[in-house]
Scaffold this active site. Sequence first.
Site, short mmCIF file in Angstrom:
data_model
loop_
_atom_site.label_atom_id
_atom_site.label_comp_id
_atom_site.label_asym_id
_atom_site.label_seq_id
_atom_site.Cartn_x
_atom_site.Cartn_y
_atom_site.Cartn_z
CB SER A 38 -1.10 0.00 1.13
OG SER A 38 -0.21 -0.21 2.26
CG ASP A 68 -1.86 5.03 8.94
OD1 ASP A 68 -0.68 4.70 9.19
OD2 ASP A 68 -2.60 4.76 7.80
CG HIS A 76 -0.43 3.91 4.85
ND1 HIS A 76 -1.01 3.04 6.03
CD2 HIS A 76 -0.46 2.98 3.85
CE1 HIS A 76 -1.19 2.02 5.54
NE2 HIS A 76 -0.63 1.64 4.36
#
Length: 418
Positions: free
Chosen positions: A146, A386, A389
């Site tokens: 990702s 998070d 990312h």
Amino acid sequence: MTLPAIDRRIQSLFPVALASFLILGTAQLVLDAMKINHSQIQQLFYSDGRGEHRRQPVVLSKEDRMEEGCNVFDGKWVWDNSSYPLYTEKSCPYLVKQVTCQRNGRPDSLYKNWRWQPNGCKLPRFNPKKLLEILRGKRLVFVGDSIQRGQFESLVCLVQSVIPDGKKSLERIPPMKIFKAKEYDASIEYYWAPFIIESISDHATNHTVQKRLVKLDSIAKHGKEWKKADILVFESYVWWMYKPTINATYGSNGNVKEYNVTTAYRLALETWANWIESNINPQTQKVLFMSMSPTHLWSWEWKPGSDENCFNETKPIRGPYWGTGSNLEIMKIVGDVLRDLKIDVKFLNITQLSEFRKDAHTSVFTERKGKLLTKEQRSDPKTYADCIHWCLPGVPDTWNEILYAYLLQDYRNFVPPQ
């Protein structure tokens, strides 16, 4: 360089944090398939008449060239709110909710205005039309997890504004996402392969980092989708680091065995290297490998005595810094394997420059399982932030500026025929 001892707190906390935020990838892949504009999908498949896509000259100015010996990875972040960001959330319809931090409620926008400045030289200014000319009639494919998908989305946003509506398209064909520029007969693609080699996590939506089983000597299934790519950009790290050991098969008997992650990573990369040497024509194809994307899960690493994470960070780290989330042994393995390759693979070492950007992660301004975090979840950043990312626009744009600079170096000025 010796490998520092790993803090016991990190060994226990990293799997929990990693599992939480890699779930985001699964949910996002499901949503991507539902959100594609159907009128654009119809534009995806073009006529095969490549005669109409004549290659135009790519004329390089002095500013397009990197100086001899320029180390673009050694430098600093400088404030530049006149030139950056290179696009906005509003101007790029292809961004997914996972990365649109400001639209998701992030109150500050400073993270968008930092420019990477190498010491002693300059990066070429990104020119989307020049990149599209370089890519005319070609496929550029990002391969990885990702994090690599974020770099794919960044590059799409960097070029899409110069392509007229109706002449660009985006479609998801699992495990791929494909952006096409019709007038250029060019595509920018993303291929989901979190370990590069084959694994039980290769399904585009049905996977979990908590159940890892890799096939250390198997890559052919993925490779058949990569063979015809003109430019391949590989990345694989964070899925390996969930635990210090990983279940894997290796050899003809197919028996599952527990491997130390670094041992397994070396075997996997050697399998990848063998595929590269057997399938890539260096005269017509280019291969690049991205170094690991750092995490900022524990604020005590840059702010001794604190016990937070990347939440509420608004400025880059100044001075020397290397977080324990970036494994030096893995870096050495990558270096060893690339050095032994008979084919030239460019290593884009973006780790150190990204280490400084504790301010640029999606934090609590993102989604989980397809839904934006609730007010209650945002009020608990130690659990929900998070710090793996990246927001877009943001740090992956710099990675692509560096990628663009390397692609430019393969072109020379010439006068088009009159």
